[in-house]
Motif scaffolding. Structure first.
Motif, PDB file in Angstrom:
ATOM      1  N   SER A  24       0.823  -1.203   0.000  1.00  0.00           N
ATOM      2  CA  SER A  24       0.000   0.000   0.000  1.00  0.00           C
ATOM      3  C   SER A  24       0.862   1.260   0.000  1.00  0.00           C
ATOM      4  O   SER A  24       0.652   2.174  -0.811  1.00  0.00           O
ATOM      5  N   TYR A  28       1.203   3.857  -3.195  1.00  0.00           N
ATOM      6  CA  TYR A  28       0.855   5.268  -3.036  1.00  0.00           C
ATOM      7  C   TYR A  28       2.034   6.157  -3.461  1.00  0.00           C
ATOM      8  O   TYR A  28       1.869   7.090  -4.251  1.00  0.00           O
ATOM      9  N   CYS A  41      -3.926   7.999  -6.233  1.00  0.00           N
ATOM     10  CA  CYS A  41      -2.921   7.506  -5.278  1.00  0.00           C
ATOM     11  C   CYS A  41      -3.600   6.870  -4.065  1.00  0.00           C
ATOM     12  O   CYS A  41      -3.151   5.824  -3.569  1.00  0.00           O
ATOM     13  N   TYR A  42      -4.676   7.479  -3.606  1.00  0.00           N
ATOM     14  CA  TYR A  42      -5.439   6.913  -2.490  1.00  0.00           C
ATOM     15  C   TYR A  42      -5.999   5.539  -2.879  1.00  0.00           C
ATOM     16  O   TYR A  42      -5.928   4.585  -2.100  1.00  0.00           O
ATOM     17  N   ALA A  45      -3.389   2.988  -2.727  1.00  0.00           N
ATOM     18  CA  ALA A  45      -3.118   2.586  -1.341  1.00  0.00           C
ATOM     19  C   ALA A  45      -4.144   1.567  -0.856  1.00  0.00           C
ATOM     20  O   ALA A  45      -3.784   0.566  -0.223  1.00  0.00           O
TER      21      ALA A  45
END
Length: 179
Positions: A24, A28, A41-42, A45
């Motif tokens: 994760s 990210y 990007c979230y 993750a």
């Protein structure tokens, strides 16, 4: 016997959680390095944390204490992407996360699984997870081997660079070398 089984399950769960956290974080940071939008990007993750969730349904089929796995175990392990997708698909996760989980073992040259996709047929999230997952697996201690140091892991990945999207791999290397 029950105590031994409980220890194995606890080890598997702790190992998978730690592996998910590492993937994760790497996913990210790689997304950020590639100048992807913050929401993407979230999602990377989230996908990184959940990518191997299907393995939790396989613990009774795979012993995990030997390498190489026997053919029957490999068959089951390769199902973890589908099992993970199925476990998550009705839980409110985005299609980005679901696809990243399902296709994270596809290789850029078309030699991966579950569908032997190649190149940009593979969803972006999956291509990013492929790189991050490989590195995390190499740098973690396993029951059958010690962890490799970062430099050795990257060299090993370079030897298998055909598996990775080169632009993602280069961004990933910048992330690893900054750490």
């Amino acid at each position: 016997m029950a105590e031994m089984s409980e220890k194995i399950i606890r080890y598997d769960l702790e190992t998978e959680i730690n592996h998910g956290i590492q993937v994760s974080n790497l996913a990210y940071k790689t997304g950020r390095q590639m100048s992807l939008a913050e929401d993407v990007c979230y999602e990377l993750a989230v996908a990184g944390m959940l990518h191997d969730i299907g393995k939790l349904r396989l613990s009774r089929y795979v012993s995990g204490d030997k390498n190489p796995l026997v053919i029957e175990e490999i068959k089951y392990v390769r199902r973890h992407t589908q099992l993970g997708y199925e476990a998550l698909k009705n839980k409110g996760y985005s299609s980005f996360v679901l696809e990243a989980v399902y296709y994270h073992h596809e290789n850029f040259d078309g030699s991966g699984y579950p569908e032997n996709l190649r190149g940009e047929e593979i969803p972006l999230g999956s291509r990013i997870l492929r790189v991050c997952d490989t590195y995390a697996a190499l740098t973690e201690k396993r029951p059958y081997r010690d962890a490799f140091d970062s430099q050795t892991a990257v060299r090993m990945m370079i030897d298998e660079v055909k598996n990775f999207d080169m632009q993602i791999f280069l961004a990933f290397q910048r992330v690893v070398h900054e750490s």
